[in-house]
Design a protein around this motif. Structure first.
Motif, short mmCIF file in Angstrom:
data_model
loop_
_atom_site.label_atom_id
_atom_site.label_comp_id
_atom_site.label_asym_id
_atom_site.label_seq_id
_atom_site.Cartn_x
_atom_site.Cartn_y
_atom_site.Cartn_z
N SER A 242 -7.82 -2.98 -9.71
CA SER A 242 -7.49 -1.76 -10.05
C SER A 242 -8.14 -1.05 -11.09
O SER A 242 -8.74 -1.92 -11.86
CB SER A 242 -5.71 -1.71 -10.60
N GLU A 243 -8.23 -0.14 -11.56
CA GLU A 243 -8.92 0.85 -12.71
C GLU A 243 -7.93 1.76 -13.34
O GLU A 243 -6.79 2.10 -12.58
CB GLU A 243 -10.01 1.52 -11.94
N VAL A 244 -8.20 1.99 -14.54
CA VAL A 244 -7.56 2.74 -15.41
C VAL A 244 -8.43 3.87 -16.24
O VAL A 244 -9.31 3.28 -16.92
CB VAL A 244 -6.59 2.17 -16.51
N TYR A 261 -4.10 12.58 -21.23
CA TYR A 261 -3.75 11.99 -19.70
C TYR A 261 -4.60 11.00 -19.36
O TYR A 261 -5.13 10.41 -20.02
CB TYR A 261 -3.83 13.42 -18.91
N GLY A 262 -4.16 10.35 -18.16
CA GLY A 262 -4.89 9.28 -17.58
C GLY A 262 -4.64 9.22 -16.11
O GLY A 262 -3.83 9.90 -15.62
N THR A 263 -5.33 8.21 -15.37
CA THR A 263 -5.38 7.86 -14.02
C THR A 263 -5.48 6.62 -13.63
O THR A 263 -5.98 5.68 -14.32
CB THR A 263 -6.67 8.63 -13.35
N TYR A 264 -4.46 5.98 -12.65
CA TYR A 264 -4.30 4.74 -12.50
C TYR A 264 -4.68 4.61 -10.90
O TYR A 264 -4.18 5.23 -10.22
CB TYR A 264 -2.90 4.11 -12.63
N VAL A 265 -5.98 3.87 -10.72
CA VAL A 265 -6.17 3.76 -9.25
C VAL A 265 -5.83 2.35 -9.07
O VAL A 265 -6.41 1.22 -9.00
CB VAL A 265 -7.79 3.71 -9.21
N PRO A 266 -5.07 2.41 -7.91
CA PRO A 266 -4.57 0.84 -7.44
C PRO A 266 -5.52 -0.06 -6.66
O PRO A 266 -6.59 0.75 -6.21
CB PRO A 266 -3.24 1.22 -6.61
N ALA A 267 -5.38 -1.29 -6.52
CA ALA A 267 -6.39 -2.07 -5.83
C ALA A 267 -6.16 -1.61 -4.38
O ALA A 267 -5.21 -1.32 -3.89
CB ALA A 267 -6.05 -3.62 -5.93
N ARG A 268 -7.21 -2.12 -3.67
CA ARG A 268 -7.20 -2.09 -2.21
C ARG A 268 -6.32 -2.88 -1.36
O ARG A 268 -6.02 -4.08 -2.03
CB ARG A 268 -8.61 -2.01 -1.58
N LEU A 276 -8.66 0.42 2.38
CA LEU A 276 -8.45 1.56 1.74
C LEU A 276 -7.47 1.32 0.43
O LEU A 276 -6.43 0.52 0.64
CB LEU A 276 -7.74 2.86 2.64
N ALA A 277 -7.60 2.22 -0.85
CA ALA A 277 -6.61 1.93 -1.76
C ALA A 277 -5.47 2.98 -1.67
O ALA A 277 -5.72 4.02 -1.05
CB ALA A 277 -7.35 2.17 -3.11
N PRO A 278 -4.51 2.52 -2.16
CA PRO A 278 -3.27 3.81 -2.20
C PRO A 278 -3.69 4.89 -3.22
O PRO A 278 -5.12 4.66 -3.92
CB PRO A 278 -2.20 2.83 -2.94
#
Length: 375
Positions: A242-244, A261-268, A276-278
């Motif tokens: 994942s990434e933040v 603000y921020g963004t969370y990118v879940p793992a695939r 695909l990642a959520p």
């Protein structure tokens, strides 16, 4: 610097514009390698504004008032030698129609403790808008995109890197559609490719080695208010896949917050055959807590920067310590950017959902140079 949100980069370009447009001895415009798929306008005309980002078209050059393409990366070579870098291209348009360009890099050799910075400026008044890709060549440095594939090449202080990167995840549009509201700081289109698989060569003293690792890409453009703003920007690539991204924008004159603000990118998904990642998750500023646990004062500029952080994101059940790989990671001697800034790699250690997490990241700090507050 990347004028990060801003994501991290937009203020410094005010200084770039002033210096480059006034520089009568500026280097000649570079000769760009044009891709067959580039669509060139007959004259330099800004791309139209729109309600959201449209890829792949928006990978290209918009000729917006301020625009940049930014990469950071973590590389490993033979014997476990580690390196980190950031590489950015800025383009802007002045009120009198000049189009300055600036490329900047930092490169850290973790084993030796070296931290190197460099830059290349130009006036590119004949540059055109493009769709789907970009190509920048300047004084032997190269940055290009063809869809989700990137080529990067630069050299400094006897180090030469030639790298290829491929996006391992879909692009991430921050705040949903990629049009980010920064309050009085303006609006910006902003997307990231948060997981690039990167590899290539690093040459030093005629010896060349293979390197590989992971990288991050930001592309941002818009019409920003540049007075007076500072920011802290964080890109974190966690070992769970994942990434933040976290951005905090504040008034550099009175230190009052403007927005965060921020963004969370879940793992695939491992069980998804397409890998695909959520969907990314937007993080409101109220859910973000960042506390500096140390400071570092630059012996070169005298600027004091926060150093080491405790990050908590309540909605993600995330608590992590961010530790600089090198405290001395300041870009202070630019001839074209009037403020010093800190840009360097960090390690990540903490807990998420009660489980241990680790990772790598990058932090950018702009606005701490109190003698050069952007006004």
């Amino acid at each position: 610097i990347r004028f990060s949100a801003l994501s991290g980069h937009a203020i410094v370009l005010a200084g770039i514009i002033l210096v480059l447009s006034a520089c009568t001895a500026a280097p000649p415009s570079p000769t760009s390698i044009q891709s067959p798929t580039q669509e060139l306008s007959p004259t330099p005309t800004m791309a139209p504004w729109q309600d959201s980002i449209n890829l792949p078209d928006d990978e290209g050059i918009h000729l917006a008032p301020v625009e940049w393409w930014y990469f950071n990366g973590h590389l490993q070579g033979p014997g476990g030698n580690r390196y980190s870098f950031h590489f950015v291209t800025f383009i802007s348009i002045t009120d009198d129609g000049e189009i300055p360009q600036l490329m900047q890099i930092s490169l850290a050799d973790h084993a030796s403790g070296l931290y190197m910075t460099d830059e290349e400026p130009s006036l590119v008044n004949d540059i055109q808008t493009t769709q789907g890709n970009f190509v920048f060549d300047l004084a032997g440095w190269h940055m290009s995109s063809y869809g989700s594939e990137y080529q990067l090449a630069f050299d400094t202080n006897g180090y030469t890197l030639d790298l290829s990167a491929l996006s391992a995840k879909p692009p991430v549009f921050h705040q949903g559609n990629g049009l980010v509201d920064l309050g009085r700081a303006g609006e910006t289109y902003y997307y990231s490719r948060t997981q690039l698989d990167i590899s290539g060569t690093l040459a030093r003293s005629a010896a060349q080695v293979q390197v590989s690792g992971r990288a991050w890409m930001d592309h941002q453009w818009g019409d920003f208010s540049t007075q007076p703003i500072g920011w802290d920007w964080y890109s974190l690539q966690l070992d769970d896949g994942s990434e933040v991204m976290i951005s905090q924008v504040w008034d550099s004159a009175n230190l009052e917050p403007i927005t965060s603000y921020g963004t969370y990118v879940p793992a695939r998904h491992e069980d998804d055959p397409a890998g695909l990642a959520p969907d990314p998750i937007h993080i409101p500023g109220a859910e973000i807590s960042l506390t500096s646990t140390a400071s570092w004062t630059s012996p070169a500029s005298g600027v004091e920067y926060p150093s080491s952080w405790q990050l908590e994101v309540s909605s993600l059940d995330l608590a992590a310590n961010l530790t600089p790989v090198q405290k001395s990671a300041e870009f202070y001697d630019s001839l074209y950017v009037p403020i010093a800034y800190w840009e360097g790699a960090v390690t990540v250690n903490g807990l998420k959902d009660g489980e241990i997490i680790t990772g790598d990241g990058f932090v950018e700090l702009v606005g701490y140079d109190r003698d050069q507050v952007v006004r």
